[in-house]
Design a protein around this motif. Structure first.
Motif, PDB file in Angstrom:
ATOM      1  N   PHE A  38       0.796  -1.239   0.000  1.00  0.00           N
ATOM      2  CA  PHE A  38       0.000   0.000   0.000  1.00  0.00           C
ATOM      3  C   PHE A  38       0.825   1.283   0.000  1.00  0.00           C
ATOM      4  N   GLY A  39       2.153   1.160   0.090  1.00  0.00           N
ATOM      5  CA  GLY A  39       2.986   2.353   0.206  1.00  0.00           C
ATOM      6  C   GLY A  39       3.040   2.907   1.611  1.00  0.00           C
ATOM      7  N   THR A  40       2.717   2.084   2.590  1.00  0.00           N
ATOM      8  CA  THR A  40       2.716   2.511   3.998  1.00  0.00           C
ATOM      9  C   THR A  40       4.108   2.919   4.466  1.00  0.00           C
ATOM     10  N   ARG A  41       4.179   4.055   5.148  1.00  0.00           N
ATOM     11  CA  ARG A  41       5.402   4.517   5.791  1.00  0.00           C
ATOM     12  C   ARG A  41       5.250   4.336   7.303  1.00  0.00           C
ATOM     13  N   PRO A  42       6.246   3.808   8.003  1.00  0.00           N
ATOM     14  CA  PRO A  42       6.120   3.577   9.442  1.00  0.00           C
ATOM     15  C   PRO A  42       5.661   4.797  10.228  1.00  0.00           C
ATOM     16  N   GLU A  43       6.103   5.970   9.834  1.00  0.00           N
ATOM     17  CA  GLU A  43       5.741   7.175  10.584  1.00  0.00           C
ATOM     18  C   GLU A  43       4.265   7.534  10.462  1.00  0.00           C
ATOM     19  N   SER A  44       3.545   6.912   9.529  1.00  0.00           N
ATOM     20  CA  SER A  44       2.118   7.176   9.390  1.00  0.00           C
ATOM     21  C   SER A  44       1.259   6.101  10.060  1.00  0.00           C
ATOM     22  N   VAL A  45       1.904   5.156  10.746  1.00  0.00           N
ATOM     23  CA  VAL A  45       1.193   4.035  11.362  1.00  0.00           C
ATOM     24  C   VAL A  45       0.936   4.291  12.844  1.00  0.00           C
ATOM     25  N   VAL A  46      -0.298   4.047  13.260  1.00  0.00           N
ATOM     26  CA  VAL A  46      -0.662   4.040  14.678  1.00  0.00           C
ATOM     27  C   VAL A  46      -0.763   2.582  15.114  1.00  0.00           C
ATOM     28  N   VAL A  47      -0.132   2.249  16.227  1.00  0.00           N
ATOM     29  CA  VAL A  47      -0.111   0.873  16.734  1.00  0.00           C
ATOM     30  C   VAL A  47      -0.815   0.817  18.087  1.00  0.00           C
ATOM     31  N   VAL A  48      -1.739  -0.122  18.219  1.00  0.00           N
ATOM     32  CA  VAL A  48      -2.438  -0.328  19.490  1.00  0.00           C
ATOM     33  C   VAL A  48      -2.301  -1.794  19.887  1.00  0.00           C
TER      34      VAL A  48
END
Length: 227
Positions: free
Chosen positions: A152-162
């Motif tokens: 998807f082109g995901t960048r780690p800095e745009s990810v929220v982790v719960v």
């Protein structure tokens, strides 16, 4: 510093919890907890069969009844399944699921292991990971974020982790939740939320594989993009 944000009791008939952080991130996330009246002191497959009706009812209560439910086999490995690539409900040999399809609901079962919710707020993609001591050691969460980058082109800095409730010391010898948090920070994820809740210390609300010696039920983590 790690962020602490507690799970809250959901306003659903089926006992469940939700994280306000997931609501803020614009997704639908639920966590089915211990279900009173359902006898689960049996083998895993039988326990899941007995819990299935209430889990499907929770999916409906969350407004996800028209979503395709995708579940992982969960073999404590590093298999990551893209929901668009399998028509069956169960993905074999997978411990993580990813999607950018708003018609899909991801599901992961846990009973001491951690269900890790991943939300890419920029690309509108999600992942749901089963990570216990072994999966954490193998880096299943960072691998899933990397897979989301490829898909998807995901960048780690745009990810929220719960992180969901999971077992922790002194009820378990390894603090794998702490290791998950560290791994996330090492790959550049800036927001990692963990309530610190221990399933081994809260058996009135959660199932615990360790404390119930394997004969117990499973919590179900659900995650979908808001339509």
């Amino acid at each position: 510093m790690d962020e602490i944000f507690h799970w809250r009791v959901a306003d659903t008939r089926i006992p469940s919890e939700f994280s306000p952080v997931l609501v803020e991130a614009g997704v639908v996330g639920g966590f089915a907890i211990r279900q009173p009246g359902v006898e689960v002191a049996v083998e895993r497959h039988e326990a899941l069969d007995r819990l299935r009706p209430v889990h499907l009812e929770l999916q409906k209560e969350l407004g996800l009844q028209d979503h395709r439910l995708c579940l992982a086999e969960q073999v404590h490995g590093t298999g990551i399944a893209h929901a668009a690539q399998c028509a069956d409900e169960w993905f074999p040999a997978a411990d993580a699921l990813i999607t950018a399809d708003p018609s899909v609901c991801l599901g992961i079962y846990v009973a001491d292991c951690c269900a890790v919710y991943l939300v890419d707020i920029e690309r509108r993609a999600i992942g749901l990971v089963h990570s216990g001591a072994k999966g954490t050691r193998l880096g299943i969460v960072p691998k899933t974020v990397d897979k989301m980058g490829d898909a998807f082109g995901t960048r780690p800095e745009s990810v929220v982790v719960v992180l969901s409730p999971c077992i922790r010391p002194p009820f378990y010898e390894v603090d794998f939740a702490a290791e998950i948090r560290t791994q996330c920070k090492e790959i550049g994820i800036q927001r990692v939320v963990d309530s610190g809740v221990c399933t081994g210390a809260g058996m009135d609300r959660y199932y615990s594989y360790r404390r119930e010696q394997g004969k117990t039920g499973r919590m179900l983590a659900l995650l979908a993009l808001s339509v």
